[in-house]
Design an enzyme around this catalytic site. Structure first.
Site, PDB file in Angstrom:
ATOM      1  N   TYR A   1       0.860  -1.188   0.000  1.00  0.00           N
ATOM      2  CA  TYR A   1       0.000   0.000   0.000  1.00  0.00           C
ATOM      3  C   TYR A   1       0.897   1.239   0.000  1.00  0.00           C
ATOM      4  CZ  TYR A   1      -3.875   3.119   1.404  1.00  0.00           C
ATOM      5  OH  TYR A   1      -4.819   4.118   1.472  1.00  0.00           O
TER       6      TYR A   1
ATOM      7  N   LYS B   1      -1.208  -1.291  -4.081  1.00  0.00           N
ATOM      8  CA  LYS B   1      -2.345  -0.374  -3.956  1.00  0.00           C
ATOM      9  C   LYS B   1      -1.763   1.016  -4.118  1.00  0.00           C
ATOM     10  CE  LYS B   1      -6.046   1.179  -0.878  1.00  0.00           C
ATOM     11  NZ  LYS B   1      -6.681   1.054   0.458  1.00  0.00           N
TER      12      LYS B   1
END
Length: 287
Positions: free
Chosen positions: A127, A155
């Site tokens: 992320y 992400k």
């Protein structure tokens, strides 16, 4: 496994007594998958995991995992430490945040993910959200991360689309998923070659977000642009106050969760902000 399509990072609904509303969570999970989401994320940042007890976190994962098993859908679980990623079993992957606050530098970030991947029981999705972590990463550093065995995707929430985004997607890593997470700019990111998104906004208009991904992947630019513009406006409205406060306000107004409550340090979204977001929610299709 290649991650693609729409993943919904589920909120954690609370009841009037302040407890986790597990039945409502189960309904949200079924609704998302039934409306076209590819998979779900449990205990992502949208779920307020730091405000949950260890028992609440276990209960959330158990409920969402059961729904995913019933629907044969992939589940990703938020997990940032070596102990957490080593302990995951029976899920599709772990969503692991770039270390926040410390700003360890690119070499430190790469070393961190090498260490996590070495002990992880499932594939990792990194992320990358520099406006929250304080750690920017160059395209070169991102490519070093993509080359780590056991890391399956990213992400990508870079705060928009810049030259680094273009550089990454102009020559995308093989067998590696780029999943958009700046919801309002998902459509142009898909147009550049992203595989899908992990999208808090997809709690509402789930089918439209899934349709947007499908349209770009099919090369249907006319449909994709129309959907993309409308969903960008929805996403901007849903993020007008700290996430997930507006989303919870909207879901409560729609009767989908028992309260709009969040836990400190978050405060509930203002009524005017929720009302503005509701104006962008598409009407349900009669059926």
């Amino acid at each position: 496994m290649t991650f693609s399509g729409v993943y919904v990072p589920l909120i954690t609904p609370f009841d009037a007594a302040g407890a986790v509303a597990l039945e409502a969570l189960e309904c949200l999970a079924h609704d998302a998958l039934g409306s076209g989401a590819t998979g779900l994320v449990a205990l992502g940042t949208t779920a307020e995991p730091a405000a949950l007890t260890a028992g609440e976190r276990r209960a959330v994962v158990e409920v969402v995992a059961r729904v995913c098993r019933e629907r044969h859908a992939p589940l990703v679980v938020g997990a940032d430490s070596a102990a957490e990623v080593a302990g995951l079993r029976g899920v599709a992957g772990a969503l692991s945040l770039v270390p926040p606050f410390l700003r360890p530098g690119e070499d430190g970030v790469v070393a961190h993910f090498e260490a996590l991947a070495a002990v992880a029981a499932v594939p990792l999705i990194v992320y990358h959200v520099p406006y929250r972590t304080g750690q920017q990463l160059s395209t070169g550093a991102l490519r070093r991360i993509t080359a780590i065995d056991g890391i399956a995707g990213i992400k990508y929430a870079n705060g928009g689309i810049d030259a680094g985004t273009a550089e990454l997607l102009a020559d995308p890593p093989a067998d590696f998923a780029v999943l958009g997470a700046d919801d309002a700019v998902l459509s142009p990111l898909l147009a550049m070659g992203a595989h899908g998104g992990i999208l808090a906004s997809a709690h509402v208009a789930t089918a439209d977000f899934a349709g947007l991904v499908a349209a770009w992947h099919a090369g249907d630019a006319v449909r994709a642009r129309a959907l993309g513009g409308r969903l960008a406006a929805l996403s901007l409205a849903l993020f007008a106050e700290p996430n997930p406060t507006v989303i919870k306000g909207v879901l409560h107004a729609l009767g989908r969760i028992p309260t709009a409550a969040v836990r400190l340090p978050l405060l509930p979204a203002g009524a005017a902000t929720v009302a503005a977001a509701l104006r962008h929610v598409p009407a349900p299709v009669a059926g």
